[in-house]
Motif scaffolding. Sequence first.
Motif, PDB file in Angstrom:
ATOM      1  N   LEU A 187       0.747  -1.229  -0.004  1.00 46.81           N
ATOM      2  CA  LEU A 187      -0.068   0.011  -0.011  1.00 46.81           C
ATOM      3  C   LEU A 187       0.883   1.380  -0.017  1.00 46.81           C
ATOM      4  O   LEU A 187       0.488   2.084  -0.449  1.00 46.81           O
ATOM      5  CB  LEU A 187      -0.743  -0.153   1.196  1.00 46.81           C
ATOM      6  CG  LEU A 187      -2.007  -1.141   1.190  1.00 46.81           C
ATOM      7  CD1 LEU A 187      -2.961  -0.935   2.240  1.00 46.81           C
ATOM      8  CD2 LEU A 187      -2.864  -0.842   0.121  1.00 46.81           C
ATOM      9  N   SER A 188       2.125   1.196   0.408  1.00 46.39           N
ATOM     10  CA  SER A 188       2.919   2.434   0.468  1.00 46.39           C
ATOM     11  C   SER A 188       3.451   2.773  -0.902  1.00 46.39           C
ATOM     12  O   SER A 188       4.075   3.794  -1.031  1.00 46.39           O
ATOM     13  CB  SER A 188       4.081   2.313   1.687  1.00 46.39           C
ATOM     14  OG  SER A 188       4.852   1.038   1.261  1.00 46.39           O
ATOM     15  N   ALA A 189       3.236   1.779  -1.717  1.00 53.03           N
ATOM     16  CA  ALA A 189       3.813   1.937  -3.172  1.00 53.03           C
ATOM     17  C   ALA A 189       2.968   2.519  -4.041  1.00 53.03           C
ATOM     18  O   ALA A 189       3.147   2.610  -5.086  1.00 53.03           O
ATOM     19  CB  ALA A 189       4.322   0.433  -3.795  1.00 53.03           C
ATOM     20  N   GLY A 190       1.774   3.249  -3.482  1.00 49.06           N
ATOM     21  CA  GLY A 190       0.848   3.972  -4.223  1.00 49.06           C
ATOM     22  C   GLY A 190      -0.523   2.947  -4.849  1.00 49.06           C
ATOM     23  O   GLY A 190      -1.132   3.379  -5.709  1.00 49.06           O
ATOM     24  N   ASN A 191      -0.555   1.964  -4.211  1.00 45.91           N
ATOM     25  CA  ASN A 191      -1.621   0.996  -4.653  1.00 45.91           C
ATOM     26  C   ASN A 191      -2.908   1.606  -3.743  1.00 45.91           C
ATOM     27  O   ASN A 191      -2.985   1.779  -2.428  1.00 45.91           O
ATOM     28  CB  ASN A 191      -1.345  -0.297  -4.518  1.00 45.91           C
ATOM     29  CG  ASN A 191      -0.440  -0.784  -5.396  1.00 45.91           C
ATOM     30  OD1 ASN A 191      -0.391  -0.862  -6.444  1.00 45.91           O
ATOM     31  ND2 ASN A 191       0.858  -0.980  -4.862  1.00 45.91           N
ATOM     32  N   PRO A 192      -4.141   1.492  -4.192  1.00 46.22           N
ATOM     33  CA  PRO A 192      -5.465   1.918  -3.716  1.00 46.22           C
ATOM     34  C   PRO A 192      -5.758   0.958  -2.483  1.00 46.22           C
ATOM     35  O   PRO A 192      -5.559  -0.315  -2.602  1.00 46.22           O
ATOM     36  CB  PRO A 192      -6.364   1.985  -4.798  1.00 46.22           C
ATOM     37  CG  PRO A 192      -6.034   0.892  -5.751  1.00 46.22           C
ATOM     38  CD  PRO A 192      -4.404   1.008  -5.778  1.00 46.22           C
ATOM     39  N   ALA A 193      -6.680   1.453  -1.707  1.00 44.34           N
ATOM     40  CA  ALA A 193      -7.228   0.561  -0.612  1.00 44.34           C
ATOM     41  C   ALA A 193      -8.691   0.929  -0.350  1.00 44.34           C
ATOM     42  O   ALA A 193      -8.936   2.049  -0.687  1.00 44.34           O
ATOM     43  CB  ALA A 193      -6.571   0.389   0.761  1.00 44.34           C
TER      44      ALA A 193
END
Length: 225
Positions: A78-84
């Motif tokens: 998630l810290s790599a720019g992926n949505p949640a």
Amino acid sequence: MTDQAGEFARNDRNRVRRGHKRASYGRELVYGILDSHFLCHIGFEKAGQPFLIPTSHWRDGNKLYWHGSSKSMMIRHLSAGNPAVVSVTQLDGLVLARSAFSTSVNYRSVVAYGTPRLVTDRRAFDDQMKRFFDRLAPGRWEQLRPMTDTEFKATGLLEMEIEDAAAKVRADPPGDGDEADYPVWAGVVPISMRQHAPEVAPEGEAAPLSHAVMPDYGWPFEGKG
């Protein structure tokens, strides 16, 4: 994003389609449900595989926060720019109707969407961790042993601006009043979280945590003795 009426804008991602009459996009209601508990579930997708991770959360303005091991798959992904997507639900009661089809539950729920980022500034990290511990037990952060640099590096703190969200609430009796002559009890059995009296750790006689400093989540408190 929110509009001038204080609501999250409705779109294909957050629009409630089933039971839409129970839905709300109002920021005040969404925030209230998010703040009513500190247990959430974080959903995301990685390489075609869906994941759902339970964790603790807290809110600061229009941002949600949660933390975990900096080496965990969730934090790294998630810290790599992926949505949640973040889900919070409070179960308030069993709705026992006169038929299986009409039986339901009363609840308050929120689903919020955004793209998390890693909090790397130490001051911002400490400020948010203090906010989290003040949610658990006010004043406790100042009493704890200070976090070491090694512990800071081992902890990943995520911050997610709520891009859009929706709440859904049921707080009603059974909806089968037209079958009131059927000979079976019908009604609502309330359910609530309950705080119990603190239990002191066996390793020492530290000052007890009194009920007076426990946060008010709206749950009943059950003492001992």
